[in-house]
Enzyme design. Sequence first.
Site, mmCIF file in Angstrom:
data_model
loop_
_atom_site.group_PDB
_atom_site.id
_atom_site.type_symbol
_atom_site.label_atom_id
_atom_site.label_comp_id
_atom_site.label_asym_id
_atom_site.label_seq_id
_atom_site.Cartn_x
_atom_site.Cartn_y
_atom_site.Cartn_z
ATOM 1 N N ARG A 158 -8.562 -0.651 4.469
ATOM 2 C CA ARG A 158 -7.629 0.343 3.924
ATOM 3 C C ARG A 158 -6.307 -0.311 3.539
ATOM 4 N NH1 ARG A 158 -5.711 4.469 7.601
ATOM 5 N NH2 ARG A 158 -4.449 4.751 5.763
ATOM 6 N N ARG A 189 0.444 14.320 13.552
ATOM 7 C CA ARG A 189 0.810 14.179 12.141
ATOM 8 C C ARG A 189 0.802 15.512 11.360
ATOM 9 N NH1 ARG A 189 -1.400 8.663 9.692
ATOM 10 N NH2 ARG A 189 0.667 8.702 8.774
ATOM 11 N N LYS A 218 0.837 -1.214 0.000
ATOM 12 C CA LYS A 218 0.000 0.000 0.000
ATOM 13 C C LYS A 218 0.866 1.256 0.000
ATOM 14 C CE LYS A 218 -1.843 1.737 4.140
ATOM 15 N NZ LYS A 218 -1.373 3.060 4.386
ATOM 16 N N ASN A 219 1.881 1.270 0.886
ATOM 17 C CA ASN A 219 2.633 2.512 1.066
ATOM 18 C C ASN A 219 3.616 2.810 -0.063
ATOM 19 O OD1 ASN A 219 1.162 3.003 3.328
ATOM 20 N ND2 ASN A 219 2.787 2.498 4.796
ATOM 21 N N ASP A 255 4.638 0.430 12.040
ATOM 22 C CA ASP A 255 3.435 -0.194 11.479
ATOM 23 C C ASP A 255 3.281 -1.666 11.873
ATOM 24 O OD1 ASP A 255 2.953 2.225 10.341
ATOM 25 O OD2 ASP A 255 3.340 1.630 8.274
ATOM 26 N N CYS A 277 -4.731 7.650 9.559
ATOM 27 C CA CYS A 277 -4.912 6.984 10.837
ATOM 28 C C CYS A 277 -4.709 7.959 11.988
ATOM 29 C CB CYS A 277 -3.897 5.847 10.965
ATOM 30 S SG CYS A 277 -4.377 4.380 10.068
HETATM 31 C C1 LIG Z 1 1.120 6.223 3.532
HETATM 32 C C2 LIG Z 1 2.380 5.948 4.260
HETATM 33 O O1 LIG Z 1 3.413 5.675 3.677
HETATM 34 N N1 LIG Z 1 2.298 5.981 5.601
HETATM 35 C C3 LIG Z 1 3.447 5.645 6.375
HETATM 36 C C4 LIG Z 1 4.317 6.862 6.563
HETATM 37 O O2 LIG Z 1 3.517 7.842 7.214
HETATM 38 P P1 LIG Z 1 4.018 9.340 7.187
HETATM 39 O O3 LIG Z 1 4.707 9.572 5.904
HETATM 40 O O4 LIG Z 1 2.871 10.172 7.571
HETATM 41 O O5 LIG Z 1 5.073 9.328 8.373
HETATM 42 P P2 LIG Z 1 6.333 10.270 8.551
HETATM 43 O O6 LIG Z 1 7.567 9.432 8.388
HETATM 44 O O7 LIG Z 1 6.231 11.463 7.701
HETATM 45 O O8 LIG Z 1 6.217 10.697 10.071
HETATM 46 C C5 LIG Z 1 7.227 10.369 11.017
HETATM 47 C C6 LIG Z 1 7.162 11.349 12.160
HETATM 48 O O9 LIG Z 1 7.451 12.656 11.667
HETATM 49 C C7 LIG Z 1 6.454 13.571 12.063
HETATM 50 N N2 LIG Z 1 6.300 14.598 11.004
HETATM 51 C C8 LIG Z 1 6.079 14.228 9.717
HETATM 52 C C9 LIG Z 1 5.899 15.183 8.737
HETATM 53 C C10 LIG Z 1 5.974 16.537 9.094
HETATM 54 O O10 LIG Z 1 5.809 17.452 8.279
HETATM 55 N N3 LIG Z 1 6.197 16.864 10.393
HETATM 56 C C11 LIG Z 1 6.377 15.930 11.375
HETATM 57 O O11 LIG Z 1 6.581 16.261 12.539
HETATM 58 C C12 LIG Z 1 5.206 12.705 12.221
HETATM 59 O O12 LIG Z 1 4.227 13.317 13.033
HETATM 60 C C13 LIG Z 1 5.787 11.449 12.830
HETATM 61 O O13 LIG Z 1 5.942 11.626 14.207
HETATM 62 O O14 LIG Z 1 5.447 6.533 7.362
HETATM 63 C C14 LIG Z 1 5.122 6.107 8.700
HETATM 64 C C15 LIG Z 1 6.411 5.882 9.447
HETATM 65 O O15 LIG Z 1 7.111 4.828 8.903
HETATM 66 C C16 LIG Z 1 4.221 4.869 8.632
HETATM 67 O O16 LIG Z 1 3.783 4.571 9.929
HETATM 68 C C17 LIG Z 1 3.014 5.104 7.737
HETATM 69 O O17 LIG Z 1 2.343 3.871 7.507
HETATM 70 C C1 LIG Z 2 -0.418 4.709 9.346
HETATM 71 C C2 LIG Z 2 -0.648 4.117 8.186
HETATM 72 O O1 LIG Z 2 -1.237 4.666 7.103
HETATM 73 P P1 LIG Z 2 -1.486 6.232 6.835
HETATM 74 O O2 LIG Z 2 -0.137 6.883 6.879
HETATM 75 O O3 LIG Z 2 -2.086 6.260 5.489
HETATM 76 O O4 LIG Z 2 -2.403 6.734 7.909
HETATM 77 C C3 LIG Z 2 -0.246 2.719 7.977
HETATM 78 O O5 LIG Z 2 -0.132 2.281 6.815
HETATM 79 O O6 LIG Z 2 -0.045 2.006 8.983
#
Ligand SMILES: CC(=O)N[C@H]1[C@@H](OP(=O)(O)OP(=O)(O)OC[C@H]2O[C@@H](n3ccc(=O)[nH]c3=O)[C@H](O)[C@@H]2O)O[C@H](CO)[C@@H](O)[C@@H]1O
Ligand SMILES: C=C(OP(=O)(O)O)C(=O)O
Length: 429
Positions: free
Chosen positions: A408, A131, A22-23, A316, A126
Amino acid sequence: MDRIRIVGGNKLNGTIPISGAKNAALPLMIASLLTDETLILDNVPRLADVAQLQRILGNHGLDIMAAGKRPGDHEYQGQTLHISAANIIDTTAPYELVSKMRASFWVIAPLLARMKEAKVSLPGGCAIGTRPVDLLIMALEKLGAELQIDGGYVIAKAPGGLVGAEIDFPKVTVSGTHVALMAATLAKGTTVITNAACEPEIVDVADCLNKMGAKVSGAGTTRIVIEGVKKLHGARHTVLPDRIETGTYAMAVAMTGGDVQLAGARPELLQSALDVLTEAGATITPNNEGIRVARNGAGISPVKVTTAPFPGFPTDLQAQLMALMACAKGSSHITETIFENRFMHVQELARFGARISLDGETAIIDGIAKLKGAPVMATDLRASVSLVIAALAAEGETTVNRVYHLDRGFERLEEKLSACGATIERISG
Ligand SMILES: CC(=O)N[C@H]1[C@@H](OP(=O)(O)OP(=O)(O)OC[C@H]2O[C@@H](n3ccc(=O)[nH]c3=O)[C@H](O)[C@@H]2O)O[C@H](CO)[C@@H](O)[C@@H]1O
Ligand SMILES: C=C(OP(=O)(O)O)C(=O)O
């Protein structure tokens, strides 16, 4: 609303085909916005998030054609999507569509790079923490875009086009890295991303972008270099196997006992999780067809695990490991360092009789011999599947409510598990 009914106690034996990730599928689909030629993606999983992103891309004017299996395709191969962004008719991604799913916000990067403007609702996804998207905004500003937040939307403009820059992320972010990477492919000059996320899904997207004519090097390391090009073209790419789905089923087998071949899985995508499972008492055997997971006789040993960016133990898989440790012979510690609110499954696991206490970002799990089935409520995607794992081993019947979270991210979950001997069914309505 659909529910899943599980009667626990059966060992899992057989083969589970692993779907496309998915990701990776989501950002790959989004990358199609970067070119006016067709991007063909093979092995795309049939998931609610993929369908939702199809609606979002459709709203921008993309033509998407889904083709089924071809003769000779493996049973576990997903659908093939032909995505054409020849005409982008709308650069707005509305709240109604984006609020359901975090990754949909990432359309901001290719829209800005190709159309020089985008208006995208702040994302959903989620509920596992606040986030924010500050680092995504920082990255796009470094590339020369002007951004403002108005009425819940991020409005981005780059009238003269994006310009290569140095982007140093203060913390590792998968979303930030995807956005910076996609935007930089069409920027003027060179972009260097430091402290980049190293997740395999980033590498998969970079590989696809290179097939489309981008010049990306270093993906999979903390320093990614992108030489901007004027135009990208069409390409064909196969989505890599889902390491989180792989780890989830591996934990399910470790929980119930039995012997299962995870067909199409790639061990190098989740080595840290496989190491933890070995420590917990499972036998993990990589082979030509994927990964074989077995646990026969021996009980589950407790572990101490801290989540971390790749190649560390993935956040995850944290909820699923917690379900497994609920039946370990002793006390386990699981520390969550990525998301500040990713323990929503603790109170639901307690309904099975699990003994879990929280101390800040650490959960202490005192294993018990047997869980007992109960009605439970799914709260987010991975939390939901941790309840399924607990239910598979629990005595008696469990009903998991709010199954839409599971849909999802897990393709044909009931079918895959029942083929291996689980008593599991979906109750519709
Ligand atoms: C669709 C997808 O691929 N989702 C994955 C992606 O989520 P996602 O891409 O949202 O996760 P991030 O790696 O960006 O987030 C990591 C950390 O950075 C923080 N952060 C992020 C962006 C930002 O602008 N500011 C900030 O503070 C977030 O709140 C979190 O605490 O990576 C996560 C971490 O491996 C996984 O759990 C999710 O399944
Ligand atoms: C947190 C997840 O998805 P999303 O970043 O789309 O919320 C996930 O794949 O576990």
